[in-house]
Design an enzyme around this catalytic site. Structure first.
Site, mmCIF file in Angstrom:
data_model
loop_
_atom_site.group_PDB
_atom_site.id
_atom_site.type_symbol
_atom_site.label_atom_id
_atom_site.label_comp_id
_atom_site.label_asym_id
_atom_site.label_seq_id
_atom_site.Cartn_x
_atom_site.Cartn_y
_atom_site.Cartn_z
ATOM 1 N N ASP A 249 -20.290 -12.449 -11.861
ATOM 2 C CA ASP A 249 -19.884 -13.016 -13.139
ATOM 3 C C ASP A 249 -19.400 -14.429 -12.853
ATOM 4 O O ASP A 249 -18.721 -14.670 -11.849
ATOM 5 C CB ASP A 249 -18.779 -12.182 -13.795
ATOM 6 N N THR B 75 -28.982 -8.491 -12.630
ATOM 7 C CA THR B 75 -28.710 -9.650 -13.492
ATOM 8 C C THR B 75 -29.854 -9.870 -14.467
ATOM 9 O O THR B 75 -31.002 -9.523 -14.175
ATOM 10 C CB THR B 75 -28.521 -10.941 -12.649
ATOM 11 N N ASN C 138 -30.233 -12.991 -15.492
ATOM 12 C CA ASN C 138 -30.329 -14.446 -15.443
ATOM 13 C C ASN C 138 -31.213 -14.907 -14.267
ATOM 14 O O ASN C 138 -30.825 -14.802 -13.100
ATOM 15 C CB ASN C 138 -28.895 -14.993 -15.307
ATOM 16 N N PHE D 246 -29.778 -24.159 -15.061
ATOM 17 C CA PHE D 246 -29.639 -23.403 -16.315
ATOM 18 C C PHE D 246 -28.233 -23.656 -16.872
ATOM 19 O O PHE D 246 -27.405 -24.336 -16.257
ATOM 20 C CB PHE D 246 -29.858 -21.902 -16.064
ATOM 21 N N LYS E 191 -27.892 -27.562 -4.909
ATOM 22 C CA LYS E 191 -26.845 -26.971 -5.766
ATOM 23 C C LYS E 191 -26.084 -25.908 -4.985
ATOM 24 O O LYS E 191 -24.861 -25.839 -5.041
ATOM 25 C CB LYS E 191 -27.458 -26.384 -7.044
HETATM 26 P P1 ITT Z 1 -25.803 -11.668 -15.980
HETATM 27 O O1 ITT Z 1 -26.867 -10.770 -16.490
HETATM 28 O O2 ITT Z 1 -25.820 -11.843 -14.481
HETATM 29 O O3 ITT Z 1 -24.412 -11.312 -16.476
HETATM 30 P P2 ITT Z 1 -25.365 -14.087 -17.513
HETATM 31 O O4 ITT Z 1 -26.177 -15.304 -17.808
HETATM 32 O O5 ITT Z 1 -24.814 -13.314 -18.675
HETATM 33 O O6 ITT Z 1 -26.185 -13.140 -16.552
HETATM 34 P P3 ITT Z 1 -22.649 -14.570 -16.742
HETATM 35 O O7 ITT Z 1 -22.143 -13.424 -17.523
HETATM 36 O O8 ITT Z 1 -22.101 -14.775 -15.368
HETATM 37 O O9 ITT Z 1 -24.219 -14.538 -16.550
HETATM 38 O O10 ITT Z 1 -22.503 -15.803 -17.697
HETATM 39 C C1 ITT Z 1 -21.973 -16.956 -17.375
HETATM 40 C C2 ITT Z 1 -22.573 -18.059 -18.201
HETATM 41 O O11 ITT Z 1 -21.952 -19.235 -17.681
HETATM 42 C C3 ITT Z 1 -24.072 -18.236 -18.007
HETATM 43 O O12 ITT Z 1 -24.806 -17.615 -19.007
HETATM 44 C C4 ITT Z 1 -24.222 -19.755 -18.049
HETATM 45 O O13 ITT Z 1 -24.313 -20.212 -19.367
HETATM 46 C C5 ITT Z 1 -22.901 -20.211 -17.459
HETATM 47 N N1 ITT Z 1 -23.054 -20.414 -16.002
HETATM 48 C C6 ITT Z 1 -22.697 -19.587 -14.991
HETATM 49 N N2 ITT Z 1 -23.030 -20.096 -13.797
HETATM 50 C C7 ITT Z 1 -23.623 -21.262 -14.053
HETATM 51 C C8 ITT Z 1 -24.215 -22.253 -13.258
HETATM 52 O O14 ITT Z 1 -24.312 -22.138 -11.942
HETATM 53 N N3 ITT Z 1 -24.737 -23.317 -13.875
HETATM 54 C C9 ITT Z 1 -24.678 -23.467 -15.200
HETATM 55 N N4 ITT Z 1 -24.160 -22.584 -16.037
HETATM 56 C C10 ITT Z 1 -23.640 -21.479 -15.477
#
Ligand code: ITT
Length: 185
Positions: free
Chosen positions: A66, A8, A10, A143, A166
């Site tokens: 995801d 990831t 993130n 985030f 959370k």
């Molecule tokens: P990866 O590298 O893991 O893909 P990413 O940030 O792109 O990281 P996602 O594709 O799953 O992750 O994107 C989903 C988006 O939705 C993420 O960037 C956040 O903006 C939002 N999101 C997902 N889960 C969340 C959470 O628990 N709290 C707040 N926002 C969230």
């Protein structure tokens, strides 16, 4: 402790996953390998495509996830586009889209996790968290959309919660519980 890679980019997601999987004696290691996130209709499709891409390039047990937020009044937007939409309009943009809507602000966060074990078997777990979008951004933790999402039966946003708290309510906590249940079996 067993090593488990979480592919990831993130950091917020990583913290939540590491905090939860320590319960099963996993040391979660963040690896920002990068994989294409296809334009798909479901989080499952995005994850399945990601797994097949990573399996050809990485040869240790890993997970990917995801996630997205599905807002009822916006016909489930941003859903699978949550990451792009956050980058472009952020929480402020979402609040603007719901401007003037007093009651019908229901939303659901969803998470789909794929776990690939040392035999390269793939197991997929989904989780969700219902709640609503608040009227302003509140809180500094977490985030993404955390400052505007209030889970059902709560009166504070995800951004006002600790990681532990959370994880107790969240879509990710929920999919991770299912993964933990499977691992402990
Ligand atoms: P990866 O590298 O893991 O893909 P990413 O940030 O792109 O990281 P996602 O594709 O799953 O992750 O994107 C989903 C988006 O939705 C993420 O960037 C956040 O903006 C939002 N999101 C997902 N889960 C969340 C959470 O628990 N709290 C707040 N926002 C969230």
């Amino acid at each position: 402790m067993k090593d488990l890679y979480f592919i990831t980019s993130n950091k917020g997601k990583y913290k939540e996953v590491a905090n939860k999987l320590i319960e099963a004696d996993f040391k979660v290691i963040q690896k920002n390998l990068g994989y294409p996130e296809v334009q798909a209709n479901s989080l499952e499709d995005v994850v399945n495509f990601g797994v097949s891409y990573i399996l050809e390039r990485f040869h240790k047990p890993f997970i990917i996830e995801d996630a997205g937020i599905f807002i009822k009044n916006l016909n489930d937007f941003p859903g699978v586009y949550s990451a792009d939409v956050f980058y472009k309009i952020g929480c402020k943009g979402i609040l603007k889209l719901l401007d003037g809507i007093k009651k019908d602000r229901g939303a659901c966060f969803k998470s789909v996790i794929a776990y690939v074990n040392s035999d390269k078997q793939i197991h997929v777990f989904a989780g969700e968290c219902f709640g609503h979008i608040g009227f302003e951004e509140v809180g500094d933790n977490g985030f993404g959309y955390d400052p505007v999402f209030i889970p059902k039966c709560e009166n504070k946003t995800f951004a006002e919660m600790t990681v532990d708290e959370k994880n107790r309510f969240s879509h990710r906590g929920n999919s991770l519980d299912r993964l933990l249940g499977f691992i402990k079996e």
